[in-house]
Design an enzyme around this catalytic site. Sequence first.
Site, PDB file in Angstrom:
ATOM      1  CD  GLU A  22      -2.400   1.891   0.385  1.00 29.90           C
ATOM      2  OE1 GLU A  22      -2.306   3.108   0.129  1.00 29.90           O
ATOM      3  OE2 GLU A  22      -3.129   1.112  -0.257  1.00 29.90           O
ATOM      4  CB  SER A  28      -9.120  -2.139   5.914  1.00 26.28           C
ATOM      5  OG  SER A  28     -10.346  -2.783   6.187  1.00 26.28           O
ATOM      6  CB  CYS A  32     -18.129   6.100   0.779  1.00 30.53           C
ATOM      7  SG  CYS A  32     -17.880   5.123  -0.721  1.00 30.53           S
ATOM      8  CB  VAL A  70       3.632  -2.212  -6.995  1.00 30.00           C
ATOM      9  CG1 VAL A  70       3.984  -3.076  -8.210  1.00 30.00           C
ATOM     10  CG2 VAL A  70       3.574  -3.074  -5.735  1.00 30.00           C
ATOM     11  CG  ASP A 271     -12.744   2.389  -7.735  1.00 29.78           C
ATOM     12  OD1 ASP A 271     -13.703   1.609  -7.590  1.00 29.78           O
ATOM     13  OD2 ASP A 271     -12.567   3.398  -7.021  1.00 29.78           O
ATOM     14  CG  ASN A 293     -15.549  -3.849   0.077  1.00 25.99           C
ATOM     15  OD1 ASN A 293     -14.801  -4.326   0.907  1.00 25.99           O
ATOM     16  ND2 ASN A 293     -15.722  -2.547  -0.068  1.00 25.99           N
ATOM     17  CE1 TYR A 414     -49.824   2.438   4.565  1.00 27.41           C
ATOM     18  CE2 TYR A 414     -51.136   0.601   5.402  1.00 27.41           C
ATOM     19  CZ  TYR A 414     -50.928   1.970   5.252  1.00 27.41           C
ATOM     20  OH  TYR A 414     -51.821   2.858   5.781  1.00 27.41           O
ATOM     21  CD1 TRP A 422     -52.474   2.212  -3.717  1.00 29.54           C
ATOM     22  CD2 TRP A 422     -51.140   1.149  -5.160  1.00 29.54           C
ATOM     23  NE1 TRP A 422     -53.245   1.293  -4.381  1.00 29.54           N
ATOM     24  CE2 TRP A 422     -52.453   0.619  -5.276  1.00 29.54           C
ATOM     25  CE3 TRP A 422     -50.128   0.625  -5.971  1.00 29.54           C
ATOM     26  CZ2 TRP A 422     -52.775  -0.397  -6.177  1.00 29.54           C
ATOM     27  CZ3 TRP A 422     -50.444  -0.387  -6.866  1.00 29.54           C
ATOM     28  CH2 TRP A 422     -51.749  -0.893  -6.960  1.00 29.54           C
ATOM     29  NE  ARG A 430     -51.737   3.060 -10.091  1.00 30.09           N
ATOM     30  CZ  ARG A 430     -51.964   3.613  -8.908  1.00 30.09           C
ATOM     31  NH1 ARG A 430     -52.094   2.876  -7.821  1.00 30.09           N
ATOM     32  NH2 ARG A 430     -52.031   4.942  -8.796  1.00 30.09           N
TER      33      ARG A 430
END
Length: 440
Positions: A22, A28, A32, A70, A271, A293, A414, A422, A430
């Site tokens: 790394e 880890s 986000c 690397v 990514d 992940n 619901y 709905w 619908r």
Amino acid sequence: MSAASQARKRRPADDLSIVAFERGQHVSYSACGIPYLVAGDVSEPDDLVARRPEEFRERQRIDLRLSSTVVAIDTDRREVTVRGDGREYREPFDQLVIATGGVPARPDVPGADAQGIHGVQNLEDGIRLLSYLDAHGPRRAVVVGGGYIGLEMAEAMLRRGLDVTLVDAADQPMRTLDADMGGLVADALRAEGVTLRLGERLGGFDTRAGRVAAVRTSAGEIPADLVILGLGARPASGLARDAGIAIGETGGIRVDRRMRTSAEGVWAAGDCVENLHLVSQRPVAIALGTHANKQGRAAGINIGGGYATFPGVVGTAVTKICANEVARTGLSTAEAEAAGFAVYSVVTESTTRAGYFPGAKKIKIKIIAECTSGRLLGAQIVGQEGAAKRIDALAVALWHRMTVEEMTSLDLSYAPPFAPVWDPVLIAARKAAEALQSAS
């Protein structure tokens, strides 16, 4: 590290030696979560860290080497060249996982290297931004780019009390949405106090004593004490390309369903890879932690002797700006038409709870479907609390190639505190089914 952990679960240290490189100081962690760290929702950078280096080293016996970059891969000699600890050396491998992530877009314009211009790709970036905010107390922030990161960072700056201007070359923020839904996002941004400069191209940065002082665009100058770059990213596939590993048309590393590259014993995840979009059946490069992940997990299981696949993506994503939530899945209208579909769409407005229940908020859902069959091709949501996560029901329907008619019978939950009788998803389905019947 998902790949390393899964491989270790299946093969003990005396059977499989695992070395992880790394280039930074953190592994880890939740990238986000960086906008929410900056905004103050998350107290400390360490709160974003899921596992510390010591856990990988001591509990899983993974040889994790930080500050190690690397710089070359030799698939014939089965070794990588590494720069770290003040030296350059080679490390042999039998199996290799490439998880180099993405390369953030950086503008090649005058003044781009000035102090006060920040990207937010990794945790180190977030820590540097916090230090700059504390040290200099900026009052005016300009966010360049109106995608997910741009919106989240605009909110973070608002939460910190800064005046915020958002600049984007497109005519709307969130260009992955259709124009009508993107317009709703623009309205929400303005309502929160963000100044929008849309359709303006970045020309450069003015500086004063080495620090950014203004952003120059095709329409003029914007004073700035701080600039946040949210211009997107491309797959960091250069290392693989230089090693002769096949690269796809999106610029990502080409992999199969098991995450194998074109080189024997070389895997890739995250990514840096190219994915299959399950609706358009075309290759895409979509940078999301959820995909990364899952892909890393699949690669690690396969290296460990198991069997796992990553079938593809449907492009589900969600974000928010203050009280406003935005979500999308599948194809936009333009993407669907480019993929060869004949499409139609409907937009419906409902409430997130029963209309009489306290806290009910407006929600707009757009359904994009195939003309003739009524197959769901994509969906977009703009609303407030309780709106965005409804995209998950639409994503599942999309994954299973459901038609809008079939969706009208979904047995969704619901109760007045959570939905009208709905659910907004059912109302949208619908209306889309009725539109198809009327057309036929």
